[in-house]
Scaffold this active site. Structure first.
Site, PDB file in Angstrom:
ATOM      1  N   SER A  84      -9.755   1.562   2.701  1.00  0.00           N
ATOM      2  CA  SER A  84      -8.862   2.318   1.851  1.00  0.00           C
ATOM      3  C   SER A  84      -7.773   1.488   1.165  1.00  0.00           C
ATOM      4  O   SER A  84      -7.179   1.961   0.200  1.00  0.00           O
ATOM      5  CB  SER A  84      -8.198   3.437   2.662  1.00  0.00           C
ATOM      6  OG  SER A  84      -7.323   2.892   3.636  1.00  0.00           O
ATOM      7  N   SER A  95      -9.902  -0.751   6.920  1.00  0.00           N
ATOM      8  CA  SER A  95      -9.298  -0.562   5.591  1.00  0.00           C
ATOM      9  C   SER A  95      -8.530  -1.754   5.038  1.00  0.00           C
ATOM     10  O   SER A  95      -8.116  -1.717   3.882  1.00  0.00           O
ATOM     11  CB  SER A  95      -8.374   0.663   5.607  1.00  0.00           C
ATOM     12  OG  SER A  95      -9.143   1.839   5.583  1.00  0.00           O
ATOM     13  N   LYS A 108       0.858  -1.184   0.000  1.00  0.00           N
ATOM     14  CA  LYS A 108       0.000   0.000   0.000  1.00  0.00           C
ATOM     15  C   LYS A 108       0.895   1.235   0.000  1.00  0.00           C
ATOM     16  O   LYS A 108       1.930   1.260   0.683  1.00  0.00           O
ATOM     17  CB  LYS A 108      -0.889  -0.025   1.244  1.00  0.00           C
ATOM     18  CG  LYS A 108      -1.949   1.073   1.303  1.00  0.00           C
ATOM     19  CD  LYS A 108      -2.844   0.893   2.533  1.00  0.00           C
ATOM     20  CE  LYS A 108      -3.945   1.932   2.594  1.00  0.00           C
ATOM     21  NZ  LYS A 108      -4.829   1.732   3.763  1.00  0.00           N
TER      22      LYS A 108
END
Lengths: 95, 487
Positions: free
Chosen positions: B152, B176, B77
């Site tokens: 996310s 997330s 990420k």
């Protein structure tokens, strides 16, 4: 229900160092009103005898030995700085 | 067909028998990204040259001493800092930011011999649950490209679901990792707060942020958490507790396991599909010898407002560091220092980020500090106590990972309160600091559903045991999206 004024939003934006036009402040005023209304439900919870939780773990005074290690490289760090001169970061005139 | 349909253990045995090389695995990942990512758009950047160079180095290492993840490709990420590789947190603020050090988890995956393939899309600074809040691109759900991957960590979940990498790391402040894992039909773990170092994770809400693994199956997930977890002097909130070999927990034996199923997690606002999938999963767990009872988490309905008040407050403080001076976006043509700050921040942050900063400022301000910030902290205590009470009697708590399947792209982004309300199943776990895992548990209209298994502090081993037993008794994790074959 709270009705945030444009001036209140701009005051908070100023504290957060966010430049903001009146139109933006008006948009955020509506959005913030919604969230504040959403959070109002918390007032119905009886918390008189409840301690606030500041952290998920009961940690106290986490210490470590003060051992010198290699610091980050200044030249490498300066590569992310937009304006610099002789190893110093440049900013607009302050005085 | 892709190699990443295989488990880490299967890939390891191929490497061991010299049937494939690390370089070939890396090439496979890069080729797969080349083929798929035009549609999925999970990656913000790839570093093929570095990855291939590293793969060649790894291929020279002797077979002895290689760990279970040696040579396998991973995506990160883009809020996990990587030395020399641009790390944006999907924000214009950090569009060209090149970190000067590696996050602790990056050091650890390097020690384990994993090969970093690239950086994955996300909602800006982790603020969102659809990945539509990225400043750069919209990631598409591999199961149906018209739908969001969740967020996310949407890029991380989509990349694994599309078979572009075998593994990914995400971060989970309010769901997330788990919600995108559920939306994309993969396995996502939010470890106990303090289990994994946050050093080098771009901070959102420091009392809740936690890095977690996203994989195609439970065993791979357990291996990856074992590799990244542990005490770190650079993060004083990491736990000194020993990190178990989580794979050792995958015994399949869950006889006598006591499960609590909160009525609040199956009631109002939860879709019939999600509810049915959980009820079916409970039958499977019962058939394996577990017992379940309906229980209550009475303060659940307050979790979302508490979460938004606390996380926005922490974010307004954490994001104060972006001043346009030392790194990050810098506004041009400014007259003085004050204008440099305010214009850089205003031009560098997206609207959702600004809104959360403003709400945080409002919450922390003298006028509302008591009735909003401290009040939220007190209700947080009650939410944590709800879980502690249940864990006196039950081993795990089970519910859906998300109230529905994935949303259509563009469908929910204009209704933030509906999105916030959907967080009710995931944010309580972060508020309490406990671990939870999402595993695939069904489909509705071709879109995956996730089962959330919640555990006690530092008891990820039990979560993996239950998730693995359930996974092995079902076949949801073996199914692949239509685009998998490149159709």
């Amino acid at each position: 229900m709270t009705q945030l004024t444009i001036n209140e939003v701009k005051r908070h934006a100023g504290l957060a160092r966010l430049a903001m036009t009146d139109a933006e402040a008006e948009m955020f005023a509506g959005q913030l009103d919604d969230i504040i209304g959403f959070a109002n439900v918390l007032q119905e919870v009886d918390t008189d005898q409840i301690a606030p939780m500041t952290h998920p773990l009961p940690l106290y005074n986490v210490l470590r030995k003060d051992i010198p290690t290699d610091a980050l490289d200044r030249e490498e760090m300066l590569e992310s700085v937009k304006e610099h001169e002789a190893g110093q970061i440049k900013v607009p005139t302050i005085i | 067909m892709t190699l990443f349909e295989k488990t880490a253990t299967e890939l390891q045995s191929l490497l061991h028998n010299r049937e494939i090389s690390v370089k070939e695995l890396t090439e496979e990942s890069l080729a797969r990204i080349e083929k798929m990512d035009g549609k999925v758009q999970a990656f913000l950047s790839t570093n093929g040259e570095q990855a291939l160079a590293k793969a060649e180095e790894l291929d020279k290492q002797p077979l002895e001493g290689r760990g279970p993840l040696f040579g396998l490709p991973i995506g990160l990420k883009d809020n996990i800092v990587t030395k020399g590789i641009v790390t944006t947190a999907a924000s214009k603020m950090l569009e060209d930011f090149v970190p000067v050090y590696d996050a602790t988890v990056v050091d650890k995956i390097n020690e384990a011999g994993l090969v970093t393939i690239g950086k994955l899309n996300m909602d800006e600074f982790g603020m969102g649950s659809t990945t539509e809040r990225s400043a750069f691109q919209t990631t598409h759900n591999p199961w149906n490209l018209d739908y969001v991957p969740g967020g996310s960590s949407g890029g991380s979940a989509a990349a694994v679901a599309a078979g572009e990498v075998a593994f990914a790391l995400g971060s989970d402040t309010g769901g997330s990792v788990r919600q995108p894992a559920a939306f994309c039909g993969v396995v996502g773990m939010k470890p106990t707060y303090g289990r994994v170092s946050r050093s080098g994770l771009v901070a959102f809400a420091s009392s809740m942020d936690q890095i977690g693994p996203i994989t195609r199956n439970v065993e791979d997930n357990a291996l990856l958490l074992s590799a990244i977890a542990g005490l770190d002097p650079k993060d004083s909130s990491t736990s000194p507790q020993a990190v178990p070999d989580f794979r050792a927990a995958l015994t399949g034996d869950i006889k006598g396991l006591k499960i609590g199923v909160p009525a609040e997690y199956l009631g109002e606002g939860i879709s019939p599909e999600a509810r049915n999938a959980v009820m079916e999963a409970l039958k499977v767990l019962e058939s394996l010898g577990a017992e379940w009872e309906e229980v209550s988490l009475p303060h659940s309905k307050y979790a979302s407002p508490v979460y938004y008040a606390i996380s926005s407050s922490e974010a307004s403080s954490n994001l104060a560091r972006f001043d346009g001076i030392r790194y990050g976006y810098r506004a041009e043509g400014v007259k003085n220092l004050e204008e440099l700050y305010s214009r850089s921040r205003s031009e560098g942050f997206g609207d959702e980020v600004k809104k959360r900063i403003l709400f945080g400022m409002y919450t922390l301000g003298a006028a509302h500090h008591e009735d909003l910030y401290v009040k939220s902290q007190k209700v947080r205590t009650l939410i944590a106590q709800d879980f502690a009470t249940l864990f006196e009697k039950y081993d795990v708590i089970i519910g859906p990972s998300s109230a529905t399947t994935a949303y259509k792209i563009g469908g929910k982004i204009h209704d933030p309160l509906a999105l916030y309300a959907n967080d009710v199943l995931t944010v309580p776990i972060n508020l309490a600091g406990i671990p939870a895992i999402s595993v695939p548990c069904g489909f509705s209209d071709g879109l995956p559903l996730g089962l959330q298994i919640i555990g006690k502090h530092y008891d990820e081993a039990t979560l993996y045991k239950v998730a693995h037993a359930y996974e092995q008794a079902t076949d949801f994790h073996t199914q692949t999206p239509v685009i998998w074959e490149g159709k």
